[in-house]
Structure formats: structure tokens, C-alpha cells
Design a protein around this motif. Sequence first.
Motif, PDB file in Angstrom:
ATOM      1  N   THR A 165       0.664  -1.586   0.405  1.00 37.21           N
ATOM      2  CA  THR A 165       0.218   0.067   0.150  1.00 37.21           C
ATOM      3  C   THR A 165       0.833   1.211   0.250  1.00 37.21           C
ATOM      4  OG1 THR A 165      -1.821  -1.207   1.628  1.00 37.21           O
ATOM      5  CG2 THR A 165      -1.880   1.180   1.420  1.00 37.21           C
ATOM      6  N   VAL A 166       0.753   2.289  -0.812  1.00 31.63           N
ATOM      7  CA  VAL A 166       1.481   3.402  -1.309  1.00 31.63           C
ATOM      8  C   VAL A 166       0.298   4.600  -1.318  1.00 31.63           C
ATOM      9  CG1 VAL A 166       3.449   2.276  -2.150  1.00 31.63           C
ATOM     10  CG2 VAL A 166       1.975   2.911  -3.268  1.00 31.63           C
ATOM     11  N   LYS A 167       1.030   5.652  -1.472  1.00 28.90           N
ATOM     12  CA  LYS A 167       0.104   6.958  -2.319  1.00 28.90           C
ATOM     13  C   LYS A 167      -0.503   6.186  -4.232  1.00 28.90           C
ATOM     14  CE  LYS A 167       2.873  10.369   0.761  1.00 28.90           C
ATOM     15  NZ  LYS A 167       3.676  11.390   0.313  1.00 28.90           N
ATOM     16  N   HIS A 168      -1.549   7.274  -4.525  1.00 31.12           N
ATOM     17  CA  HIS A 168      -1.795   7.053  -5.297  1.00 31.12           C
ATOM     18  C   HIS A 168      -1.276   6.793  -6.357  1.00 31.12           C
ATOM     19  CE1 HIS A 168      -3.708  10.326  -6.340  1.00 31.12           C
ATOM     20  NE2 HIS A 168      -3.512  10.710  -5.330  1.00 31.12           N
ATOM     21  N   SER A 169      -0.460   8.171  -5.715  1.00 27.98           N
ATOM     22  CA  SER A 169       0.738   8.836  -7.240  1.00 27.98           C
ATOM     23  C   SER A 169       1.241   8.436  -7.437  1.00 27.98           C
ATOM     24  CB  SER A 169       0.384  10.746  -6.636  1.00 27.98           C
ATOM     25  OG  SER A 169       1.239  11.149  -5.213  1.00 27.98           O
ATOM     26  N   ASP A 170       2.421   7.592  -6.476  1.00 27.17           N
ATOM     27  CA  ASP A 170       3.673   6.548  -5.956  1.00 27.17           C
ATOM     28  C   ASP A 170       4.156   6.298  -8.246  1.00 27.17           C
ATOM     29  OD1 ASP A 170       3.792   8.197  -3.990  1.00 27.17           O
ATOM     30  OD2 ASP A 170       4.719   5.884  -2.858  1.00 27.17           O
ATOM     31  N   PRO A 171       4.847   6.252  -7.751  1.00 29.21           N
ATOM     32  CA  PRO A 171       5.434   5.344  -9.636  1.00 29.21           C
ATOM     33  C   PRO A 171       5.217   4.233  -9.735  1.00 29.21           C
ATOM     34  CG  PRO A 171       7.141   6.567  -8.675  1.00 29.21           C
ATOM     35  CD  PRO A 171       6.254   6.742  -7.947  1.00 29.21           C
ATOM     36  N   VAL A 172       4.454   3.711 -10.736  1.00 30.71           N
ATOM     37  CA  VAL A 172       4.466   1.968 -10.532  1.00 30.71           C
ATOM     38  C   VAL A 172       5.099   2.088 -12.007  1.00 30.71           C
ATOM     39  CG1 VAL A 172       3.115  -0.171 -10.363  1.00 30.71           C
ATOM     40  CG2 VAL A 172       2.495   1.840  -8.525  1.00 30.71           C
ATOM     41  N   THR A 173       6.428   0.829 -12.029  1.00 30.03           N
ATOM     42  CA  THR A 173       6.874   0.359 -13.441  1.00 30.03           C
ATOM     43  C   THR A 173       6.306  -0.965 -13.490  1.00 30.03           C
ATOM     44  OG1 THR A 173       8.312   2.355 -13.213  1.00 30.03           O
ATOM     45  CG2 THR A 173       8.108   0.303 -14.524  1.00 30.03           C
ATOM     46  N   VAL A 174       5.317  -1.108 -14.453  1.00 34.48           N
ATOM     47  CA  VAL A 174       5.249  -2.655 -14.728  1.00 34.48           C
ATOM     48  C   VAL A 174       5.693  -3.200 -16.481  1.00 34.48           C
ATOM     49  CG1 VAL A 174       3.258  -3.916 -15.583  1.00 34.48           C
ATOM     50  CG2 VAL A 174       3.108  -1.943 -13.940  1.00 34.48           C
ATOM     51  N   ILE A 175       6.096  -3.985 -16.076  1.00 32.84           N
ATOM     52  CA  ILE A 175       6.910  -4.478 -18.098  1.00 32.84           C
ATOM     53  C   ILE A 175       5.537  -5.805 -18.142  1.00 32.84           C
ATOM     54  CG2 ILE A 175       9.044  -5.554 -18.908  1.00 32.84           C
ATOM     55  CD1 ILE A 175      10.835  -4.010 -17.012  1.00 32.84           C
ATOM     56  N   LEU A 176       5.252  -5.522 -18.412  1.00 35.89           N
ATOM     57  CA  LEU A 176       4.320  -6.907 -19.093  1.00 35.89           C
ATOM     58  C   LEU A 176       4.892  -8.102 -20.508  1.00 35.89           C
ATOM     59  CD1 LEU A 176       1.651  -4.679 -19.717  1.00 35.89           C
ATOM     60  CD2 LEU A 176       1.865  -5.996 -17.800  1.00 35.89           C
ATOM     61  N   SER A 177       4.308  -8.928 -20.363  1.00 33.87           N
ATOM     62  CA  SER A 177       4.808 -10.104 -20.952  1.00 33.87           C
ATOM     63  C   SER A 177       4.864 -10.255 -22.192  1.00 33.87           C
ATOM     64  CB  SER A 177       4.837 -11.455 -20.478  1.00 33.87           C
ATOM     65  OG  SER A 177       4.596 -12.721 -21.959  1.00 33.87           O
ATOM     66  N   LYS A 178       5.032 -10.377 -24.143  1.00 32.18           N
ATOM     67  CA  LYS A 178       4.610  -9.987 -25.369  1.00 32.18           C
ATOM     68  C   LYS A 178       4.452 -11.632 -25.924  1.00 32.18           C
ATOM     69  CE  LYS A 178       8.266  -7.710 -27.238  1.00 32.18           C
ATOM     70  NZ  LYS A 178       8.548  -6.689 -27.601  1.00 32.18           N
TER      71      LYS A 178
END
Length: 734
Positions: free
Chosen positions: A588-601
Amino acid sequence: MGDSITQAEGTVIEGRYRIVRRIASGGMATVFLALDQRLDRNVAIKVMHAQLANGPHRDQFVERFHREAKSAASIANPHIVQVYDTGEYDDREYLVMEYVHGVNLREEMSRRVTFDVRSAIRILVETLDGLASAHQAGVVHRDIKPENILINDRGRVQITDFGLAKAASQSTLSSTGMLLGTASYLAPELIESNISTTQGDLYSVGMMTWEMLAGRLPFISDNPVTLVFRHVHEDVPSITTACDGIHPAIAEFIGHLTARDPQKRARDAVEAFSLIRELIPRLPSDAWNYRLAPDQSSDGDADGAILKPRPVDMADMTEETAQGGPPTPPDVHSNDVPSVTSAVQSTIHPTGSNPTVPVAPAPEQSPDASGQQATIVVESPDDPMSLASITDDDPPREEPRTASPMGARVRAVLRHPIIITVVIASALLAIAGGTAAWWYLQGPGSYWTIPQPAGLSCVQNRECTIRDVSWASYEKSIKVAGIPYSVTRKFSDDVSEGRIISTSPATVGAHLNRRGGDTLSVVVSKGVRLSTVPKDILDTTTANGKDPLAALKKAGFTNITHHDDGDSWSTTVPKGAVVSISLDPGETVKHSDPVTVILSKGPMPVNMPDVVGKTQDQAQSEFDDAKLTVTYTKEYSDSVKKGVIISTSQAAGVELHWGDSVEAVVSKGPETAVIPSLVGKSASDATNTLEGLGFSVKTQGLNILGLVQQQSAKGATRLRDTDGKATVVTLTVV
């Protein structure tokens, strides 16, 4: 180590440490109980968080891990938690430490509230003993606080978390100037000059002992800036101010540890340990039993509200304060609760308003000739709550003018109670006519004036917007003023929880119609909206796992970083699922904290390699490069050498994907059969034998007796030639 370590028990690290369960989690790492399978003992494993291990400041956190390991390992003392091993697994640092079964001092403080002198001194002595070994080894802990003092099942102290420790020669607190540690226990020199010394550890120990005995800290504030300001600019009060009756020698020793000037403290824990050992034999027996009653441990502020002691961590400070210089000193004597008088006055005469009839200040009262105080109280036409006072010693003065045509003017030098009564009656009769009607229908009686909140600075003759002030404090003011109000609460990124985002009307001095049912609308901040990463975001069988970006948006995250060109191919993670995420599932963090996501191709497309005619080893190498799964079968071939690929299930150049399955046929070479010796056998029997094996038979010779005299092949012989025709065996018959 992967995120799986936080999800499943039984994970084995380096083939040795089996995770049993999670013990605790902090800002930098998670601590697990684990079994050392090699030595069959319980250990504690401290694992760096994934987002730190993969973040831009990885090297700094890795250095801190290594520093903790080296610092603790360099100290041999039973009061220091030992570090057994360190390593890296799956790009995440970990420490293997002694497992201490017990509680930390903070938990013990919460349970006991106050300690008797005997218990507090024992914890103090054992803490100093451990620190003495650290200081002798040239290590300064820099983060002594109850959370880092463990008390094992035998009641003995063990100091942990040397993550902030540095060599005593490295006196600067940090290269970035950032204050680390817990504000309630930081020494003044750490806060003011970033100087980290052995005396700083002693100051923290002294503050901790003060808290054990008193049940609270000497400096209490929910504002970390205020707290550090007090550490720097105020002397720690004697423990006797909280613990009346404690032995003076104990108070003197604690005062020695908590002296604001580090030069007035002991040189290090070795000296402090020596001093306390000298003091102990001199204490009378009754001094050891002293204990402040737990219900007397809290102190009150000016309004009588009980202040609960709560250590303020430096993480509570804003980034600007934490990274900047010494904090701007706040007003430590400010009080958010206005007095009734000030609330009324701010309601009647807010800053920037121009009241028709200002309230005349009440002069000092003096007795009249008879020794009686003669005072006349007249309702002002401006506001029935305002007071105009005239004593019998006041000189005549002209009353301020009013816009009302029936404005009252009072001139009086009153000498007798009868005159007082007459004047009061006359004044009331004069005001009671048209003035009263005007006041009620059009004048100040027809509206409320929005008061100025305490702590809000306004510039005269300019609009003063009500924002970012304490709602709890302001609510008291508007209640005193009798102003009706409604409250809504909203999340805010820039206004702290419990403070006002906006009001309607928005400015100080604005009016609300009393007759029209107007109310003051107040929007109060609920603080920054917090968002939680779905726990099943890595589970590709769930809706959140199948569409993680939608799941994060649904959870309230507003700063999601994802780039299609940054996604990666994967043979194990389905297309569109998470390959990596900068936050842990469930975090749980601030809603504006950055979240970096790498998805599978998904699996990467590849072309079927051309392997026909190549050896099996050569073909396997090409299949491995293309990440294709191959199944081999073997067949005899009269034209392809043994071990060479005869054919494949997919033609060369066909588009496949990583993980696809193909079949390949490997040559076993030409098929052979063993020809027995046929000499002496009849020609017909020999022919039948050879043809039964698959050979073609040719006979020659006189063939008088019909017996085989010679044969052209014997032993292992190819059944067919390279054209696939049966091999001819010639029999010579006599």
C-alpha cells in the motif's frame, strides 16, 4: 529471490535456508524466520525489497546491507545480534542473522508503560555493554531506539539493525545530508551539523532510559520539525520533572547522557559503562524499587488534553525538510484551540473587515467614592455581543459613529447607582426602536461573519482564502460563533489529513445570511489517497493477473509507467501478464507513487531452422537458440549417415514461437543383418535363410551335389545398398 518469497512458505535459498514465515517488514527489507537445514537451527533472514533491488539507488541499499553485515560481524558481544551469512539470490541481497525469540523494547514499553529503576538500569547497562564493544571496534550505531533493542526470552538485551552504522572516523551522517534515524532519539549534533559520534549513541540511550522511567519522552510533538528543533535548542529536562522521588544520582547520570553539548557526555559507551558500574554500588536499596505509577506517566498540554508519547520517525518529514539544512523553528508554544474571547472577537471583527461600531476597549476599573465599582454595559448597535464599558473614573468621550440613523451615543461620567439605572434604561429605550429593526433585518444581526482561523496569516485589505489550516481547531471557532456548517471529506495530494481544503464562502470576513438558511460548507482533507497493489496481480489465472494495468487503475493508481517497447518475450508468462512490477503485491502506497510495470509479450516468434543433413548435436544447438522443444526419433537410412538428421516435422523457415514443439528424425545408418556360415548347407536351405534375412541370392557353380561350397558375405552385412536395393549374396554350389 523473486517476489515468490513473500508469498509461499518453504522457499529454499541457496539450497540451505528454508523460509518458515514472515516475521516483520520495514521500509528497506522483510525479515523471515528460516531454518538453516545444514546446521538444523532457526535463523532470521533479512531480504531486501524487490523495488529497492531493482531501483535506481540499488547500490546505496546494497552498501547499507553490506555495512550492517560487516559492522555486526566485527563486534563480539552477547548483547549484539550476530550476523552469520550474507549473499545475493535472484538479484536481491539478504542477511542471515541470529534469530532472537522475544520482543523489542517498544513492545515491552507498551505493555509496562513505566519501568522500575531496577529493570530500566539493567536494560541500560546491557545496552551500554553491547555499544561499548561496538565503540571499541570503531563502529557507531547511529539508530539506537526501542525498536532496535531486542529482549530475548531470558530477558537479556540484544542490539540489532546496524544498517545505519558507520566507522567512528566517518563522522558525517550521510553524503547526501539526509537525516536518518528516529527524531525522538536523535542527538542535537546529528540534527544540526550531521555529525555522527559515539556520544550521539549515548544521547539516544539516555532518551530511551528517560522514556522507560517516565512512560513518555521528554519532548513530545506530532510534528517532526518541531521535535528536532527542540532537541537542538532545548535542554532535556531532568527526569525528576516527571519522576518525583527518583534517586538524584540516577537523574544525574541520565542527565549526563542527554546533555545537549556532546562534550558534556561520556566519551563513549566504554566510559559510560564504567560510570554506571561505579554508581550501582552506591545506590540504596529503596532506590532500586522506585517506579512511577503508569497512570501518572502522561503529561498534559495547556488545554489539559492528554499527550500520548509517540516517537516521530524522520520518514514523517517532508522531503524538502529531510534533505535541506536545519529546519525552520516553528512556534512550539502555539495552541490550535482559541479561547472563547478570541473566537468571539475574530467573529465580530475579522481581519480586513470594517465594523460599523468597533468595540471600545475596557479600561482598568477603579472604585468610586463609595468604594463600589460603577460600570455601565450598553449593547452596541453593531453587535449585541460586543461590550462598551464606561467606569466612573473615565473622562467623557465621544462614542464612535454608527451608520444607523438611530445610532446610540453615550457620554457619561456616572457617580451614583441611581444614575446608572436611569442611563441604562434611557439607552435601551433609544436603541429599541428603528435601530433594533435595522440591526436584525439589514445590519450585522442579519448575517454571520466568517472568522479567521488560528494560524492563518492574512494581509489587511486583501482577500484571505481559508485553506490548509486545522479543521479541528477551526471547528471550535465556528461553533463558538454559532455558524451553521456542513462538512465533506475528500482526498488531497497537497493538503494533509484533517486540514481544510476549501470553504464556501472561501474567504475570511465573508457573510452568511442568517435568514436564508445559509451554511458554511467545509471540505476537509482525508490525506493522500492510498492504493494497494492487488495481491493476485501475478496470478495469471485471475482477472487481475490477466489484465494487470486495468487492475492497477481500478485500485486507484494514477502514475503507472508502462511502455509497449519495454515489454519482454517470455516462455513462462502468458501474453499481457506481469513480468515485473516495481511494487510488491499487496503493498500500500500513495496513489500518485510511481508504479513501473513490464508485461509479457508471450513467446517470441522464430523461424524453423534448417537442420536436415546436420548432426543431432548441431541441430540441438540451433533448436536451443530458437528456444524450440524438440523430440527425436531414429530410423535406419541407407543414404544418410548415422547421427544425421533425416527429416523434421516443420519445414525450414516456417514461423514458430518460443516453446513450440517440433519432431526430428535421426538416422541410425544402414540396416544390417548377420549372415551365418552357410557352407555345407543345401543350396535351397541357404537361399531360404538369406532371403529370410532380406538379402537377394545369386547361385553359381556345378550344382551337382546341391551343397554350398562358398558364400560371398558372412557376418554383419548391409541389407540394402545406397539405392535401397537388397544386397546380393552369391553362393557357390557344388
